[in-house]
Write a protein that holds these residues in place. Structure first.
Motif, mmCIF file in Angstrom:
data_model
loop_
_atom_site.group_PDB
_atom_site.id
_atom_site.type_symbol
_atom_site.label_atom_id
_atom_site.label_comp_id
_atom_site.label_asym_id
_atom_site.label_seq_id
_atom_site.Cartn_x
_atom_site.Cartn_y
_atom_site.Cartn_z
ATOM 1 N N GLU A 98 7.141 -1.150 -0.359
ATOM 2 C CA GLU A 98 5.602 -1.200 -0.291
ATOM 3 C C GLU A 98 5.517 -1.768 -2.218
ATOM 4 N N ALA A 99 4.246 -2.933 -2.575
ATOM 5 C CA ALA A 99 3.867 -2.995 -3.561
ATOM 6 C C ALA A 99 4.873 -4.277 -4.499
ATOM 7 N N ARG A 105 -5.038 -10.591 -1.993
ATOM 8 C CA ARG A 105 -3.541 -10.260 -2.349
ATOM 9 C C ARG A 105 -2.745 -11.475 -1.392
ATOM 10 N N ASP A 145 1.615 -7.038 -3.918
ATOM 11 C CA ASP A 145 1.665 -6.296 -3.547
ATOM 12 C C ASP A 145 1.294 -5.730 -1.893
ATOM 13 N N SER A 146 2.232 -5.763 -1.361
ATOM 14 C CA SER A 146 2.443 -5.728 -0.251
ATOM 15 C C SER A 146 1.933 -3.672 0.804
ATOM 16 N N GLN A 147 0.720 -3.885 1.038
ATOM 17 C CA GLN A 147 0.527 -2.170 1.411
ATOM 18 C C GLN A 147 1.029 -2.701 3.639
ATOM 19 N N LEU A 148 1.540 -0.842 2.754
ATOM 20 C CA LEU A 148 1.999 -0.455 4.834
ATOM 21 C C LEU A 148 0.880 -1.059 6.113
ATOM 22 N N GLY A 149 -0.344 -0.988 5.270
ATOM 23 C CA GLY A 149 -1.290 -1.991 6.194
ATOM 24 C C GLY A 149 -1.330 -3.477 6.467
ATOM 25 N N ASP A 150 0.146 -3.752 5.783
ATOM 26 C CA ASP A 150 -0.146 -5.324 5.960
ATOM 27 C C ASP A 150 0.858 -5.714 7.274
ATOM 28 N N VAL A 155 6.403 -3.454 6.666
ATOM 29 C CA VAL A 155 5.755 -3.390 4.219
ATOM 30 C C VAL A 155 7.004 -1.422 4.487
ATOM 31 N N PRO A 207 7.682 2.823 2.787
ATOM 32 C CA PRO A 207 6.930 2.710 1.847
ATOM 33 C C PRO A 207 8.114 2.553 0.797
#
Lengths: 116, 115
Positions: free
Chosen positions: A15-16, A63, A81-86, A114, A116
């Motif tokens: 993540e991120a 992003r 800035d990867s997110q869990l929803g990706d 992704v 955490p």
């Protein structure tokens, strides 16, 4: 016939952080369009970003950005800035801009996880 | 925001039975498509439809398949005599114009299981 190849069956990222998904394609045409679609576990196909081959500037959507190398026939997707929803399957797709009625040709997909 | 809808979301059928998958494209769109995704595999083009006729079809789209736009809103895919290998997710898509100038919008899919 056009072909689309995604050589990374699976990718993971924290993540991120930033991750890049690869795609190459083969065509003899000069006028075409390229896409990245996201398919989350719900399996709905969602457009992430598109690129017109006649445009030299790389497309960006928040992003998400692409690195379009027309001579190399390469079309990679960068997720910042990867997110869990990706977390999803990502498909690269091609369509001809000529006499085509818009048929999309998809790559095999890359599963992105992704963490955490 | 307008969206493509598909019904049913899931369909279970016996081999040899006929199934009809339904789609309602976005209302002002003119080009319609069906794609198929066998579990774990890539999405494959089946057929495109414009001006009330098939404009392009793949080798998968054999005589067992047919498409129809029976009224001004629905777009259907019929499989006449289902086979085990027809088990897949079927996606409908629509766009305002062909040739890639406009984005294709996908429906949520129908998961078909042939037993």
């Amino acid at each position: 016939a056009q072909t689309v190849t995604q050589s990374q069956p699976e990718m993971s990222v924290q993540e991120a952080e930033t991750v890049t998904l690869s795609c190459t394609y083969d065509t003899s045409e000069n006028n075409y369009y390229l896409f990245w679609y996201k398919q989350p576990p719900s399996r709905q196909m969602i457009l992430v970003i598109r690129q017109e081959a006649y445009k030299q500037q790389n497309a960006t959507e928040n992003r998400f950005s692409v690195n379009f190398q027309k001579a190399a026939k390469s079309f990679s997707l960068k997720i910042s800035d990867s997110q869990l929803g990706d977390t999803a399957m990502y498909f690269c797709a091609f369509t001809s801009g000529g006499t085509s009625y818009g048929k999309l040709t998809f790559g095999q997909g890359t599963i992105l996880t992704v963490h955490p | 925001e307008p969206e493509v809808t598909q019904t049913p979301s899931h369909q279970v059928t016996q081999m040899g039975q006929e199934v009809i998958l339904r789609c309602v494209p976005i209302s002002n769109h003119l080009y319609f498509y069906w794609y198929r995704q066998i579990l774990g595999q890539k999405v494959e083009f089946l057929v495109s439809f414009y001006n009330n006729e098939i404009s392009e079809k793949s080798e998968i789209f054999d005589d067992q398949f047919s498409v129809e736009r029976p009224d001004g809103s629905n777009f259907t895919l019929k499989i006449r005599s289902t086979k085990l290998e027809d088990s897949a997710m079927y996606f409908c898509a629509s766009t305002l114009s062909g040739g890639g100038q406009e984005t294709q919008y996908f429906g949520p899919g129908t998961r078909l299981l042939v037993l």
